[in-house]
Design an enzyme around this catalytic site. Sequence first.
Site, short mmCIF file in Angstrom:
data_model
loop_
_atom_site.label_atom_id
_atom_site.label_comp_id
_atom_site.label_asym_id
_atom_site.label_seq_id
_atom_site.Cartn_x
_atom_site.Cartn_y
_atom_site.Cartn_z
N HIS A 262 -0.56 -7.29 -2.28
CA HIS A 262 0.58 -6.40 -2.07
C HIS A 262 0.19 -4.94 -2.37
O HIS A 262 0.36 -4.06 -1.53
CB HIS A 262 1.73 -6.85 -2.99
CG HIS A 262 2.98 -6.02 -2.87
ND1 HIS A 262 4.06 -6.41 -2.13
CD2 HIS A 262 3.32 -4.82 -3.41
CE1 HIS A 262 5.02 -5.50 -2.20
NE2 HIS A 262 4.59 -4.52 -2.98
N GLU A 263 -0.36 -4.73 -3.54
CA GLU A 263 -0.72 -3.36 -3.91
C GLU A 263 -1.88 -2.84 -3.06
O GLU A 263 -1.99 -1.64 -2.82
CB GLU A 263 -1.03 -3.27 -5.41
CG GLU A 263 0.12 -3.68 -6.33
CD GLU A 263 1.43 -2.93 -6.09
OE1 GLU A 263 1.38 -1.79 -5.57
OE2 GLU A 263 2.50 -3.50 -6.39
N HIS A 266 -0.31 -1.14 -0.18
CA HIS A 266 0.11 0.23 -0.53
C HIS A 266 -1.11 1.15 -0.61
O HIS A 266 -1.10 2.27 -0.11
CB HIS A 266 0.81 0.24 -1.89
CG HIS A 266 2.22 -0.27 -1.89
ND1 HIS A 266 3.19 0.22 -1.06
CD2 HIS A 266 2.82 -1.23 -2.65
CE1 HIS A 266 4.34 -0.40 -1.30
NE2 HIS A 266 4.15 -1.29 -2.26
N GLU A 292 6.39 0.07 1.99
CA GLU A 292 6.58 -1.34 1.66
C GLU A 292 6.23 -2.23 2.85
O GLU A 292 5.79 -3.38 2.66
CB GLU A 292 8.03 -1.56 1.22
CG GLU A 292 8.27 -2.89 0.56
CD GLU A 292 7.63 -3.01 -0.83
OE1 GLU A 292 7.12 -1.99 -1.36
OE2 GLU A 292 7.62 -4.13 -1.37
#
Lengths: 496, 496
Positions: A262-263, A266, A292
């Site tokens: 997830h990160e 980003h 996101e």
Amino acid sequence: MADALAELKERMAEVTDLAAVLRLLSWDLQTMMPPAGIVHRADQAATVMRLAHELLTAPRTGELLEELRPVEDTLDPESDDAALLRVVRRDFEKAVRVPSSLRADMARAAAEGRSVWVKAKAESDFASFLPALERNVELKRRYVDCFDAPGERYDVLLDDFEPETTTAEVRALFEELKSPLVALIAELRDREVDDAFLTGDFPVERQRALARDVVDMLGTRPSSWRIDETEHPFAAGGGVDDVRITTRYDPNGLESLFSTMHEYGHGLYNHQLPRSLSRLPTGQSCSLGIHESQSRLWENLVGRSRPFWRFFYPRLQATYPEQLGDVAQDRFVAAINAVRPSLIRVEADEVTYGMHVMLRFELEQDIVEGRVELRDLPEAWNRKMWDYLGVEVPDDAHGVLQDVHWSGGSIGYFSTYLLGTVMSVQIWEAARRDLADLDERIEGGEFGPLRDWLGEHVHALGRRWPPQETLRRATGSTIDAGPYLAYLRAKYVRGR
Amino acid sequence: MADALAELKERMAEVTDLAAVLRLLSWDLQTMMPPAGIVHRADQAATVMRLAHELLTAPRTGELLEELRPVEDTLDPESDDAALLRVVRRDFEKAVRVPSSLRADMARAAAEGRSVWVKAKAESDFASFLPALERNVELKRRYVDCFDAPGERYDVLLDDFEPETTTAEVRALFEELKSPLVALIAELRDREVDDAFLTGDFPVERQRALARDVVDMLGTRPSSWRIDETEHPFAAGGGVDDVRITTRYDPNGLESLFSTMHEYGHGLYNHQLPRSLSRLPTGQSCSLGIHESQSRLWENLVGRSRPFWRFFYPRLQATYPEQLGDVAQDRFVAAINAVRPSLIRVEADEVTYGMHVMLRFELEQDIVEGRVELRDLPEAWNRKMWDYLGVEVPDDAHGVLQDVHWSGGSIGYFSTYLLGTVMSVQIWEAARRDLADLDERIEGGEFGPLRDWLGEHVHALGRRWPPQETLRRATGSTIDAGPYLAYLRAKYVRGR
């Protein structure tokens, strides 16, 4: 005119530098700073925020924008300079309404609030957090008061995170999602899923090494990323070549793997923003929703997919042979996609996730409109958790205190998680249209084509356009609940 | 008048905040930043530096100082406000001579230079460092040009690190030290010292744990310190409750122990500065010389003393039983006090240390006066090392590239190391006059009395007075070579 434009760019470069400094100070606060240092950090952040705000809102900025108005009309709207003038004019017109002392107070309260929250969450003590929350909310209300908002008060806050998007638009989209999601959850929640093996002994040292390997494997330029550990994972950094993500290792589970992907999403967005605009507002990320969409794409569309695990599962088994040696790949993939209403948003499956966000979106509006007393938030939270997901909240650490956002004054932020999730599916499908063999590439461990596609169609746009125009350019459509719901049904009902 | 004073304080609080932010950015660059991030960091530091400089030098600062001039004459010179006006007036009058663009260029060149230096040192490649050095020196020369210095050009640079101290004064002190030190070195250098056991296998993990224990043992307030690892150890941080020191672990030696005690001394000074003045220039450290007096005091007067090792040696033996189990305490203390001309300043013994500093002090003057070509620095360095210490420099990593300072534009800095060393003995003796049982306390592992004495007599003064006045208030005397030379003779010749 060229002089005025150059002067405006130099001024905005300094504003952009200070924004990066604020991100670094916040990163440091959350990862490195000795806790007692908060007394200094609050002042430091307030001062940098005040100076950035003053640079942006100085009369000189307004003069330059006026001087450049005739030029603006003659520029190609697709040009970088036209985009810069659009973005700066918008930022300026919003910022001049806000006194720099209020901006500084907000930065100070945010820094202090974060540090109070860490302790309150650890002790599951909402009462100790309440004063910091009250302070942040009061400042946010004063902030809203600075605007003659024609629509809802919440619009002002939402616009800071998701520009040119209204509360009514988000509400309409969420209403469209709510019934289908509730129905889907009801259909899936009692399915038996064999996932006990996801709880066990996963030594943190191995998780740490694996997180580094995953980030390297998904792909970065050398010497430009770092990974640290925080209570609430996040991505930040100083620019395209200074990307910092964090994660959290649970010795009894594998959540950090998904949190890291997830990160990574980003971080990759920050990493592939347009380098030539890196010291200008146009070279920054577009909105939190678009941000996101990138993290959810890597976490879910890649990281919970069959093709990814066909490639990566042997490696995972080799890392944790005691836990996974006897678990077949299909069993594993089914387990990481189990649908089960739960307490914690960041650990929620793809189907129940949206309800966590809707709950927060609704509570935030109640807070801003003064429809809920802050001291009653835990109760309101727990009631909605029961209504939406049928789960009982055992304590505030697993309820209203679970997220960092409100402690740092980020009120108006939460809906972007679901906006991004919905957009992630639209972007994924656009990528698949262009990259016919995307599944095969991922199955072969080749992530470059996807990285490059995202870089070209999403990241390279920076902040030139508002989020819905950015999405339209990347996918041909503005936000649409359809593909997301169809994706969930295909994956979870029809098992595709 | 009260309004003007309040406004001046608020302005100086912001300048002080930005100085702390610059220290944190520099700390981050040296400890945490992904190396590629330097492209952003240089701009960020330059922007913060420029804004700090503009805040300090703004016409409004001058107006406030003018407005406050009549008040200044009526204030008790011992009062905090009088000290503030003295210090701000001095800082303002120096800073207004320097364009903020030059300040920003210096910050940018310093950030870039540091990152070039790390690589050049690792590869012992002076040629790759030369352009960064040239850039920093050129900027320093332009900086000196901003002043109508009545004395030597080097005075301008020295004054930034050691206020109100002239090159001639330092030169006179160093001349006073040179012959006695050369004679002492000649007398001691061929003494046989049995210290082979100091080289061996000292596992880094144990060193790391020991460094933490030592810092805790010497004493800090909780949650306010951290220790990291860097190529060149240093102390920095965000304020009295955000103290950050670094050290470097050699798996084959114990130098990190002394380096940690050294940086502890710096850190303790920052930790005990006057809290009530923490956002004002008067609440900062006095000078680099005074700073160094604190680090040298803990490293040498405490850390290489018999009483300290009577207390701590059993603990060290228990940490490294394989290396030190059979080594008696007296043998160990003799070994860590061996006098032996060597290549690296930060590892030099107390007797030869001064010659390393004199060498740099002389070269810096040659650089500033243009008496040496920068490309010839390695040769000039190596010749002086031979002349002063009789050692041959094998490569530039062990010669001219060993220190970080010049890479970051810190030219004019080095003499403060020896000034501080000389002052450390004066301060130590003053502490011993007041604390009759100091040796016994240290031997009992009680460091509180010394910490408190330093806090009260040195640290609490902050920057209210220039360094020599600070020293006079702490010890009754300004700088004096006598006690230092007497201490060396007593310890090394008479073995006391």
